[in-house]
Design an enzyme around this catalytic site. Structure first.
Site, PDB file in Angstrom:
ATOM      1  N   CYS A 181       6.137  52.536  -6.854  1.00 60.55           N
ATOM      2  CA  CYS A 181       6.805  51.297  -6.912  1.00 60.55           C
ATOM      3  C   CYS A 181       6.139  50.493  -8.018  1.00 60.55           C
ATOM      4  O   CYS A 181       5.019  50.190  -7.433  1.00 60.55           O
ATOM      5  CB  CYS A 181       7.067  50.826  -5.643  1.00 60.55           C
ATOM      6  SG  CYS A 181       8.035  49.290  -5.897  1.00 60.55           S
TER       7      CYS A 181
ATOM      8  N   TYR B 221      -7.135   2.252   5.906  1.00 58.71           N
ATOM      9  CA  TYR B 221      -6.466   1.158   5.420  1.00 58.71           C
ATOM     10  C   TYR B 221      -6.390   0.228   6.342  1.00 58.71           C
ATOM     11  O   TYR B 221      -5.622  -0.809   6.450  1.00 58.71           O
ATOM     12  CB  TYR B 221      -4.962   1.590   5.044  1.00 58.71           C
ATOM     13  CG  TYR B 221      -4.462   2.723   6.031  1.00 58.71           C
ATOM     14  CD1 TYR B 221      -4.100   2.177   7.482  1.00 58.71           C
ATOM     15  CD2 TYR B 221      -3.812   4.006   5.879  1.00 58.71           C
ATOM     16  CE1 TYR B 221      -3.307   3.105   8.189  1.00 58.71           C
ATOM     17  CE2 TYR B 221      -3.634   4.832   6.592  1.00 58.71           C
ATOM     18  CZ  TYR B 221      -3.417   4.508   7.967  1.00 58.71           C
ATOM     19  OH  TYR B 221      -2.884   5.284   9.000  1.00 58.71           O
TER      20      TYR B 221
ATOM     21  N   LYS C 204       2.163   4.688   1.662  1.00 61.36           N
ATOM     22  CA  LYS C 204       2.357   4.975   3.116  1.00 61.36           C
ATOM     23  C   LYS C 204       1.875   6.571   2.856  1.00 61.36           C
ATOM     24  O   LYS C 204       2.788   7.517   2.341  1.00 61.36           O
ATOM     25  CB  LYS C 204       3.438   4.799   3.516  1.00 61.36           C
ATOM     26  CG  LYS C 204       3.682   5.161   5.057  1.00 61.36           C
ATOM     27  CD  LYS C 204       5.024   4.888   5.402  1.00 61.36           C
ATOM     28  CE  LYS C 204       5.138   5.278   7.309  1.00 61.36           C
ATOM     29  NZ  LYS C 204       4.744   6.317   7.552  1.00 61.36           N
TER      30      LYS C 204
ATOM     31  N   CYS D 258       8.007  47.191   1.016  1.00 60.51           N
ATOM     32  CA  CYS D 258       8.485  48.740   0.478  1.00 60.51           C
ATOM     33  C   CYS D 258       7.305  49.523   0.661  1.00 60.51           C
ATOM     34  O   CYS D 258       6.335  49.013   0.202  1.00 60.51           O
ATOM     35  CB  CYS D 258       8.681  48.333  -1.122  1.00 60.51           C
ATOM     36  SG  CYS D 258       8.870  49.982  -2.023  1.00 60.51           S
TER      37      CYS D 258
ATOM     38  N   CYS E 220      12.448  50.366  -6.972  1.00 58.86           N
ATOM     39  CA  CYS E 220      12.434  51.740  -6.706  1.00 58.86           C
ATOM     40  C   CYS E 220      13.370  52.545  -5.722  1.00 58.86           C
ATOM     41  O   CYS E 220      13.535  53.534  -5.649  1.00 58.86           O
ATOM     42  CB  CYS E 220      10.909  52.189  -6.164  1.00 58.86           C
ATOM     43  SG  CYS E 220      10.519  51.766  -4.557  1.00 58.86           S
TER      44      CYS E 220
ATOM     45  N   ASP F 247       1.268  10.307   3.849  1.00 63.30           N
ATOM     46  CA  ASP F 247       2.185  11.152   4.683  1.00 63.30           C
ATOM     47  C   ASP F 247       1.161  12.344   5.300  1.00 63.30           C
ATOM     48  O   ASP F 247       1.001  13.437   4.785  1.00 63.30           O
ATOM     49  CB  ASP F 247       2.978  11.951   4.071  1.00 63.30           C
ATOM     50  CG  ASP F 247       4.323  12.368   4.987  1.00 63.30           C
ATOM     51  OD1 ASP F 247       4.067  11.995   6.332  1.00 63.30           O
ATOM     52  OD2 ASP F 247       5.036  13.060   4.579  1.00 63.30           O
TER      53      ASP F 247
ATOM     54  N   CYS G 242      14.274  48.886  -1.753  1.00 57.05           N
ATOM     55  CA  CYS G 242      13.521  48.189  -2.647  1.00 57.05           C
ATOM     56  C   CYS G 242      14.422  47.954  -4.028  1.00 57.05           C
ATOM     57  O   CYS G 242      14.907  48.703  -4.322  1.00 57.05           O
ATOM     58  CB  CYS G 242      12.472  48.887  -2.976  1.00 57.05           C
ATOM     59  SG  CYS G 242      11.243  48.267  -4.285  1.00 57.05           S
TER      60      CYS G 242
ATOM     61  N   GLU H 252       0.853  -1.030  -0.052  1.00 61.39           N
ATOM     62  CA  GLU H 252      -0.051   0.004   0.024  1.00 61.39           C
ATOM     63  C   GLU H 252       0.745   1.256  -0.080  1.00 61.39           C
ATOM     64  O   GLU H 252       2.027   1.093   0.314  1.00 61.39           O
ATOM     65  CB  GLU H 252      -0.857   0.056   1.316  1.00 61.39           C
ATOM     66  CG  GLU H 252      -1.661  -0.997   1.210  1.00 61.39           C
ATOM     67  CD  GLU H 252      -2.503  -1.162   2.686  1.00 61.39           C
ATOM     68  OE1 GLU H 252      -2.222  -0.393   3.428  1.00 61.39           O
ATOM     69  OE2 GLU H 252      -3.425  -1.970   2.826  1.00 61.39           O
TER      70      GLU H 252
ATOM     71  N   LYS I 290      10.427   3.411   3.706  1.00 64.30           N
ATOM     72  CA  LYS I 290      10.419   5.011   3.521  1.00 64.30           C
ATOM     73  C   LYS I 290      11.223   5.366   2.423  1.00 64.30           C
ATOM     74  O   LYS I 290      12.546   4.928   2.178  1.00 64.30           O
ATOM     75  CB  LYS I 290      10.946   5.392   4.849  1.00 64.30           C
ATOM     76  CG  LYS I 290      10.295   5.130   6.290  1.00 64.30           C
ATOM     77  CD  LYS I 290       9.062   6.149   6.484  1.00 64.30           C
ATOM     78  CE  LYS I 290       9.751   7.238   7.163  1.00 64.30           C
ATOM     79  NZ  LYS I 290       8.821   8.341   8.054  1.00 64.30           N
TER      80      LYS I 290
HETATM   81  S1  IVH Z   1      -0.955   0.652   8.743  1.00 72.92           S
HETATM   82  C1  IVH Z   1      -0.438  -1.470  13.099  1.00 72.92           C
HETATM   83  N1  IVH Z   1      -0.914   1.521   6.475  1.00 72.92           N
HETATM   84  O1  IVH Z   1       2.150   5.419   9.103  1.00 72.92           O
HETATM   85  C2  IVH Z   1      -0.121  -0.223  12.318  1.00 72.92           C
HETATM   86  N2  IVH Z   1      -0.222   3.056   8.190  1.00 72.92           N
HETATM   87  O2  IVH Z   1       4.766   4.914  10.436  1.00 72.92           O
HETATM   88  C3  IVH Z   1      -1.134   0.201  11.362  1.00 72.92           C
HETATM   89  N3  IVH Z   1       0.394   5.181   7.552  1.00 72.92           N
HETATM   90  O3  IVH Z   1       0.890   4.886  12.059  1.00 72.92           O
HETATM   91  C4  IVH Z   1      -0.702   1.134  10.537  1.00 72.92           C
HETATM   92  N4  IVH Z   1      -0.092   4.946   5.365  1.00 72.92           N
HETATM   93  O4  IVH Z   1      -0.187   6.713  10.556  1.00 72.92           O
HETATM   94  C5  IVH Z   1      -0.494   1.667   7.757  1.00 72.92           C
HETATM   95  N5  IVH Z   1      -1.049   2.387   4.273  1.00 72.92           N
HETATM   96  C6  IVH Z   1      -1.004   2.476   5.428  1.00 72.92           C
HETATM   97  C7  IVH Z   1      -0.286   3.632   6.034  1.00 72.92           C
HETATM   98  C8  IVH Z   1      -0.114   3.963   7.376  1.00 72.92           C
HETATM   99  C9  IVH Z   1       0.249   5.788   6.196  1.00 72.92           C
HETATM  100  C10 IVH Z   1       0.861   5.797   8.512  1.00 72.92           C
HETATM  101  C11 IVH Z   1       0.122   5.584   9.946  1.00 72.92           C
HETATM  102  C12 IVH Z   1       1.164   4.857  10.916  1.00 72.92           C
HETATM  103  C13 IVH Z   1       2.210   5.372  10.250  1.00 72.92           C
HETATM  104  C14 IVH Z   1       3.470   4.475  10.677  1.00 72.92           C
END
Ligand code: IVH
Length: 672
Positions: free
Chosen positions: A432, A227, A117, A426, A411, A119, A408, A115, A314
């Site tokens: 200006c 998720y 991840k 300015c 001017c 942010d 500035c 999946e 990561k």
């Molecule tokens: S599963 C038991 N799936 O990443 C842990 N987490 O660094 C269940 N996160 O705390 C988390 N995308 O906030 C899971 N596809 C994904 C995710 C995900 C982002 C975040 C989540 C977690 C953190 C860990």
């Protein structure tokens, strides 16, 4: 209509609008236009206001949030909210795979799910009987903050599930995100009102989720991907299937999830998204690899902090080391100076980068930037990258620290930096050039006077000497324009017509169009609501100005000094004489019960009243009768108007300070 028919109508409208939300925000395939949606929503709002007995907190009308200041209660998680183990290289993923194979009976067939991840900031949602009842942040993993009222404003989070077959009670976890488009809009607004910029989408999402005023959270454009489904008897033994099922209940589940049979498939998914992530409309910081089968997950279990059945890979932030060539200082329409670094062109995240934002002097100082430095640049949510650090090993001997300009660049006027503000500006706003043309360009924009012409036309009219300020626009005749490049007879006529049409633009937009520093659309609206016409506004003292809703000292000071400037008054008088709107429209004014009965008084309205919209009505009455509306109780509060279930902390504070608490009836009595 009898009550039964009304109830049915309300229920059908709610179902219809919920369905539209799902199609728009989750499936990405709207079936009706925004206009049709708004019309149906208005119809529902009207029916709900007229029939408060059918109030439902899961109604699509309840997504706008409230101005009520909230405190976040801490609530224990039913299932603790763990984190994930992180890795940064392929070897560690191979180790993870080997560990799992060792722990499982030999020959046991299994698959992974890969999946994105996301942010953002994690969230746990609880549904009971198909309704969202609670949204908790992770907190310390055991207890989280109850942010339900903010989460309810996120359109992709269903307040009520449809499609039959969802369990009576379950939790679902995911990530709250701020998409790039919302982030850029927010930072743009913050630039306009002189607020410090937010560093990245993750911080912005976390901040929005914790705003105490959910009507502000509602405007932050957040999104939510889910998720992880948690309940005692999951619908399927496959996580992948469970998430598909959750999608059919109404949740936003990523379509970019895949199953993988072995390490090679995992690695190719990682490599694909390491490049492709830059084309997503939101940030991801890696890939999550999970064992698919729930029964295998149970065998694998957890360590103290993380599950053994999942790992996060990561991405390395993509950065490039480049040479700093020079720094440009741009001048905005309000005179704000923005430093921009010119860089040796470099490839970064799929594009060629030549420039990076530096924002202000403090940022240049904190980087300790020297001339000819080699700097690292990184791409976050913004389109233009930022400089993260200097490579000191490559610093040229004897190179001088960058000195911020004092004059500035256009001017030559001495720049000003006000105490407490990050930016320089300015002050030569009448002489200006980028400020003059910038102000005219702002004046004609759609949200301001909506005059049909672009930036290049304004620049050209300025160059040929036809306009020197925005009042000059109203003197232009077809004969002045038709022979100019970009114009012919027809477009000259259209332009003059559009200028004429702008004379009926309402006062609040005219006030916004004037380009007074810090007066955005919201502030203009609030000032017009309080002061009604331009003369009241001109004559208002700083104290009076700062009594209007959402007008702080900085805006009050800026408005006050704008009207004390003779050049501005001359231009204003010309705009008045050509017939622009400088007072609130009569129809709007008639709706308002005007008095100064609450003048000099500060009030707060809390709790629920006879109808869902009643509190907002009472709040409006406060400002319409000259009072100042507050969002929290302090020593300046004169009255707390309390309905049913008033905010506990407000009542407590009022008790401590001896502030008078009055009922709706007593409040109305005061206005008589
Ligand atoms: S599963 C038991 N799936 O990443 C842990 N987490 O660094 C269940 N996160 O705390 C988390 N995308 O906030 C899971 N596809 C994904 C995710 C995900 C982002 C975040 C989540 C977690 C953190 C860990």
């Amino acid at each position: 209509m009898d009550k039964k028919t009304i109830e049915k109508k309300i229920s059908d409208l709610r179902d219809f609008l919920n369905r539209c939300n799902y199609e728009y925000y989750v499936l990405n395939s709207p079936k009706i236009s925004d206009y049709e949606y708004d019309m149906k929503l208005k119809e529902l709002e009207k029916l709900e206001t007229e029939n408060p007995e059918f109030f439902d907190s899961a109604s699509p009308t309840q997504r706008v949030g409230s101005y009520e200041n909230q405190e976040f209660k801490q609530v224990k998680h039913k299932y603790s909210m763990l984190s994930l183990a992180n890795t940064y290289n392929e070897g560690e993923i191979r180790d993870f795979d080997a560990r799992i194979r060792k722990l499982l009976p030999s020959g046991e067939d299994f698959e992974y799910v890969c999946e994105l991840k996301f942010d953002g900031t994690s969230i746990s949602l609880t549904y009971e009987n198909g309704r969202l009842v609670r949204a908790l942040t992770r907190g310390d993993g055991q207890k989280g903050d109850d942010v339900t009222s903010n989460v309810k404003t996120i359109k992709s989070v269903p307040l009520k599930l449809y499609s039959e077959g969802y369990p009576k009670e379950f939790e679902i976890r995911g990530e709250i995100l701020m998409p790039h488009s919302s982030f850029e809009k927010l930072n743009q607004e913050r630039t306009e009102i002189g607020e410090p910029l937010l560093a990245n989408c993750r911080n912005a999402a976390a901040g929005a989720l914790k705003t105490q005023n959910s009507s502000i959270a509602a405007k932050r454009g957040l999104d939510c991907y889910l998720y992880y489904l948690l309940m005692d008897n999951l619908p399927s033994d496959s996580h992948f299937e469970n998430m598909k099922i959750a999608r059919s209940w109404g949740f936003k589940v990523s379509q970019n999830t895949v199953k993988a049979k072995n390490i090679e498939e995992i690695i190719s998914f990682i490599n694909y998204w390491d490049k492709e992530r830059y084309n997503l409309p939101y940030d991801i910081d890696g890939i999550v690899i999970k064992v698919d089968k729930i029964s295998l997950r149970e065998k694998l279990g957890f360590t103290a902090k993380t599950p053994r059945w999942a790992i996060a890979y990561k991405f390395k932030a993509e950065e490039a080391a480049v040479k700093l060539l020079s720094i440009d200082y741009q001048v905005g329409r309000t005179g704000i100076i923005t430093p921009v670094a010119n860089l040796e062109p470099a490839h970064l995240a799929g594009t060629i980068v030549k420039r990076a934002t530096l924002h202000n002097e403090d940022i240049i100082r904190s980087l300790d930037l020297h001339e000819n430095d080699t700097v690292y640049i990184e791409k976050g949510g913004e389109i233009i990258p930022k400089i993260t650090r200097v490579d000191l090993t490559k610093r040229v001997e004897g190179s001088k620290p960058i000195e911020y300009i004092t004059k500035c660049p256009v001017c030559g006027t001495q720049l000003v930096r006000n105490p407490g503000e990050a930016g320089h500006y300015c002050p030569n706003y009448m002489g200006c050039r980028p400020q003059i043309t910038g102000k005219i360009i702002h004046f004609v924009t759609r949200k301001a006077m909506n005059i049909n012409c672009g930036e290049a036309t304004i620049e050209m009219l300025f160059n040929v000497g036809l306009i020197k300020n925005y009042a000059d626009i109203y003197e232009l005749k077809v004969s002045d324009l038709e022979s100019l490049e970009r114009f012919g007879r027809k477009s000259a006529e259209n332009f003059v017509k559009s200028v004429n049409d702008s004379k009926s633009v309402p006062f609040e937009r005219v006030l916004y169009a004037l380009g007074i520093r810090y007066v955005g659309e919201g502030a203009a609206k609030s000032l017009v609501k309080t002061f009604k016409n331009i003369d009241n506004l001109i004559n208002a003292s700083k104290e009076e100005l700062s009594k209007a809703q959402d007008i702080g000292e900085i805006i009050a000071e800026s408005v006050f000094s704008w009207f004390r400037n003779n050049d501005n008054i001359l231009i204003l008088n010309r705009l008045r004489s050509v017939g622009l709107q400088f007072e609130i429209a009569e129809s709007e004014a008639e709706n308002q019960i005007k008095s100064d009965k609450l003048s000099g008084k500060s009030l707060i309205v809390t709790g629920s009243f006879s109808s869902p919209k009643r509190r907002e009505e009472l709040e409006e009455m406060v400002t319409l009768n000259g009072g100042k509306l507050q969002s929290s109780v302090n020593a300046k509060t004169d009255f707390v108007v309390a309905g049913e279930k008033p905010g506990a902390s407000k009542i407590k504070k009022a008790g401590e300070l001896g502030t008078k608490i009055i009922s709706e009836e007593e409040f109305l009595e005061m206005l008589k």
